[in-house]
Design an enzyme around this catalytic site. Structure first.
Site, mmCIF file in Angstrom:
data_model
loop_
_atom_site.group_PDB
_atom_site.id
_atom_site.type_symbol
_atom_site.label_atom_id
_atom_site.label_comp_id
_atom_site.label_asym_id
_atom_site.label_seq_id
_atom_site.Cartn_x
_atom_site.Cartn_y
_atom_site.Cartn_z
ATOM 1 N N THR A 93 72.511 67.075 12.056
ATOM 2 C CA THR A 93 73.060 66.258 13.145
ATOM 3 C C THR A 93 71.965 66.105 14.186
ATOM 4 O O THR A 93 71.548 67.092 14.803
ATOM 5 C CB THR A 93 74.280 66.948 13.796
ATOM 6 O OG1 THR A 93 75.271 67.150 12.800
ATOM 7 C CG2 THR A 93 74.853 66.089 14.906
ATOM 8 N N LYS A 168 78.904 60.094 13.613
ATOM 9 C CA LYS A 168 79.113 61.536 13.800
ATOM 10 C C LYS A 168 79.328 61.883 15.276
ATOM 11 O O LYS A 168 80.273 62.594 15.628
ATOM 12 C CB LYS A 168 77.893 62.278 13.226
ATOM 13 C CG LYS A 168 77.741 63.711 13.626
ATOM 14 C CD LYS A 168 78.559 64.642 12.776
ATOM 15 C CE LYS A 168 78.467 66.068 13.300
ATOM 16 N NZ LYS A 168 79.340 66.979 12.635
ATOM 17 N N LYS A 243 76.304 70.833 21.601
ATOM 18 C CA LYS A 243 75.115 70.117 21.116
ATOM 19 C C LYS A 243 75.473 68.656 20.813
ATOM 20 O O LYS A 243 74.765 67.730 21.223
ATOM 21 C CB LYS A 243 74.593 70.803 19.835
ATOM 22 C CG LYS A 243 73.453 70.047 19.169
ATOM 23 C CD LYS A 243 73.172 70.523 17.753
ATOM 24 C CE LYS A 243 72.344 69.468 17.031
ATOM 25 N NZ LYS A 243 72.152 69.721 15.615
HETATM 26 P P1 NAD Z 1 71.336 76.978 10.825
HETATM 27 O O1 NAD Z 1 70.552 77.299 12.046
HETATM 28 O O2 NAD Z 1 72.235 78.004 10.245
HETATM 29 O O3 NAD Z 1 70.334 76.505 9.650
HETATM 30 C C1 NAD Z 1 69.161 75.767 9.871
HETATM 31 C C2 NAD Z 1 68.111 76.317 8.925
HETATM 32 O O4 NAD Z 1 66.933 75.511 9.033
HETATM 33 C C3 NAD Z 1 67.695 77.761 9.255
HETATM 34 O O5 NAD Z 1 67.918 78.586 8.120
HETATM 35 C C4 NAD Z 1 66.212 77.641 9.614
HETATM 36 O O6 NAD Z 1 65.438 78.753 9.215
HETATM 37 C C5 NAD Z 1 65.826 76.383 8.856
HETATM 38 N N1 NAD Z 1 64.616 75.748 9.363
HETATM 39 C C6 NAD Z 1 64.277 75.434 10.641
HETATM 40 N N2 NAD Z 1 63.079 74.820 10.687
HETATM 41 C C7 NAD Z 1 62.634 74.751 9.399
HETATM 42 C C8 NAD Z 1 61.453 74.236 8.798
HETATM 43 N N3 NAD Z 1 60.484 73.688 9.530
HETATM 44 N N4 NAD Z 1 61.333 74.331 7.451
HETATM 45 C C9 NAD Z 1 62.307 74.904 6.707
HETATM 46 N N5 NAD Z 1 63.453 75.416 7.221
HETATM 47 C C10 NAD Z 1 63.601 75.337 8.560
HETATM 48 O O7 NAD Z 1 72.156 75.638 11.192
HETATM 49 P P2 NAD Z 1 73.429 75.037 10.410
HETATM 50 O O8 NAD Z 1 74.677 75.567 11.028
HETATM 51 O O9 NAD Z 1 73.193 75.137 8.938
HETATM 52 O O10 NAD Z 1 73.333 73.512 10.866
HETATM 53 C C11 NAD Z 1 72.380 72.600 10.303
HETATM 54 C C12 NAD Z 1 72.686 71.222 10.857
HETATM 55 O O11 NAD Z 1 74.022 70.855 10.492
HETATM 56 C C13 NAD Z 1 72.625 71.142 12.384
HETATM 57 O O12 NAD Z 1 72.042 69.913 12.738
HETATM 58 C C14 NAD Z 1 74.088 71.215 12.815
HETATM 59 O O13 NAD Z 1 74.332 70.572 14.048
HETATM 60 C C15 NAD Z 1 74.765 70.490 11.656
HETATM 61 N N6 NAD Z 1 76.176 70.860 11.425
HETATM 62 C C16 NAD Z 1 76.575 72.154 11.488
HETATM 63 C C17 NAD Z 1 77.917 72.467 11.245
HETATM 64 C C18 NAD Z 1 78.396 73.910 11.306
HETATM 65 O O14 NAD Z 1 79.623 74.128 11.343
HETATM 66 N N7 NAD Z 1 77.508 74.890 11.277
HETATM 67 C C19 NAD Z 1 78.834 71.450 10.942
HETATM 68 C C20 NAD Z 1 78.383 70.140 10.842
HETATM 69 C C21 NAD Z 1 77.041 69.845 11.084
#
Ligand code: NAD
Length: 297
Positions: A93, A168, A243
């Site tokens: 997102t 979204k 966010k």
């Molecule tokens: P998270 O922080 O758990 O996962 C993100 C991952 O990206 C981490 O494991 C991190 O180590 C990795 N990362 C960061 N920089 C990197 C790089 N340069 N190379 C490789 N890996 C890298 O976050 P999440 O909860 O999985 O959310 C991911 C996205 O999905 C966000 O944009 C969030 O807003 C969106 N989202 C989350 C939810 C939810 O309920 N958690 C729901 C819908 C959308």
């Protein structure tokens, strides 16, 4: 189909696992070794870098925290290293402008790109039942849909590049506003001596009906699956809602849209987050409105 999956956190971990479960070869990479190990235990192959993961990929999927991560990973690592035939899908997102910028860079480098953010939390990511909102060129949608299917219960093309992110943030701004309205109504009902169940019975069948009421009631004991029944644990964390509200307000300011209720929702969730409740489900804001923060553990 060979998929490079970058970003294996709370959401990406389950999504990559579902691609592997569907029989696709998944080369996975995350900066976190723990996340990478978990992906391997779910059938993915560990790559040592983004560049290594995208070698020979048919598809690259990213699930990263925010816009700056997406811009950096695509411009510095994916675009210079992936085969030009690879389909690029970002499901993070992020802000609409960055999504369009990455799409432009990808197109200029000869790639097909889609912004495809998701609705549904970690349970839906694990179960493969996320809803995807896809911004892409019309003629590319069929093959994007096919790639996404193992992770989804619904895949909707919302328009050209950036339209997935636009859908979204508009949806989540509406959700935040409706949740606050639902919480205020329950708080007022309580002050007026109206039984919460009676109010729910009326409002869930009247013009006040909405998802925040009937699927996610902020008062415990009304909707079995609602986080309010589990001390507001799990669900959709306040910090993540905040966010998305910030993204919506930034987009509104740039587009010249008037969103006073969205601005109020952002301010209220910012305060709730700052009070230390960023990890609680966003329906927990009812305790702030009831003046009963002491009832939140
Ligand atoms: P998270 O922080 O758990 O996962 C993100 C991952 O990206 C981490 O494991 C991190 O180590 C990795 N990362 C960061 N920089 C990197 C790089 N340069 N190379 C490789 N890996 C890298 O976050 P999440 O909860 O999985 O959310 C991911 C996205 O999905 C966000 O944009 C969030 O807003 C969106 N989202 C989350 C939810 C939810 O309920 N958690 C729901 C819908 C959308």
């Amino acid at each position: 189909m060979r998929i490079a999956f970058i970003g294996l956190g709370a959401m990406g971990g389950g999504m990559a696992a579902n691609q592997a479960k569907a029989g696709r070869q998944v080369a996975a990479f995350d900066l976190s070794k723990e996340a990478l190990d978990r992906a391997v235990s779910h059938g993915c192959t560990a790559a040592g870098s983004v560049a290594e993961a995208v070698q020979g990929a048919d598809v690259v999927i990213t699930m990263l925290p925010a816009g700056p991560h997406v811009l950096k990973v695509f411009s510095e690592e994916v675009l210079p290293n992936a085969p030009k035939t690879a389909l690029l899908i970002d499901s993070s997102t992020i802000d609409v402008d960055t999504a369009r910028k990455v799409a432009g860079l990808a197109k200029a480098a000869g790639f097909v790109f889609a912004d495809a953010p998701v609705s549904g939390g970690t349970a839906a990511a694990d179960a493969g039942t996320l809803a995807f909102m896809v911004g892409c060129e019309e003629g590319e949608f069929a093959r994007i849909d096919e790639v996404i299917q193992p992770m989804a219960r619904a895949v909707i093309r919302t328009g050209d590049h950036g339209a997935g992110q636009a859908a979204k943030i508009c949806n989540n701004m509406l959700l935040a506003i409706s949740m606050i309205g639902t919480c205020e109504a329950f708080a007022l009902a309580e002050r007026l001596g109206l039984d919460a169940q009676k109010f729910f019975d009326v409002a869930s069948k009247s013009s006040g009906q909405c998802w925040s009421m009937t699927s996610y009631a902020p008062v415990p004991g009304l909707v079995e699956a609602a986080p309010s029944n589990r001390g507001y644990a799990g669900g959709f964390a306040t910090a993540l809602m905040l966010k998305d509200l910030k993204l919506a307000q930034d987009a509104a300011a740039k587009a010249g849209a008037t969103t006073p209720m969205g601005a109020q929702a952002e301010a209220l969730y910012a305060m709730f987050d700052r009070l230390g409740y960023g990890g609680k489900d966003f329906s927990a804001v009812i305790q702030l409105l009831r003046g009963k923060l002491d009832e939140l553990s």
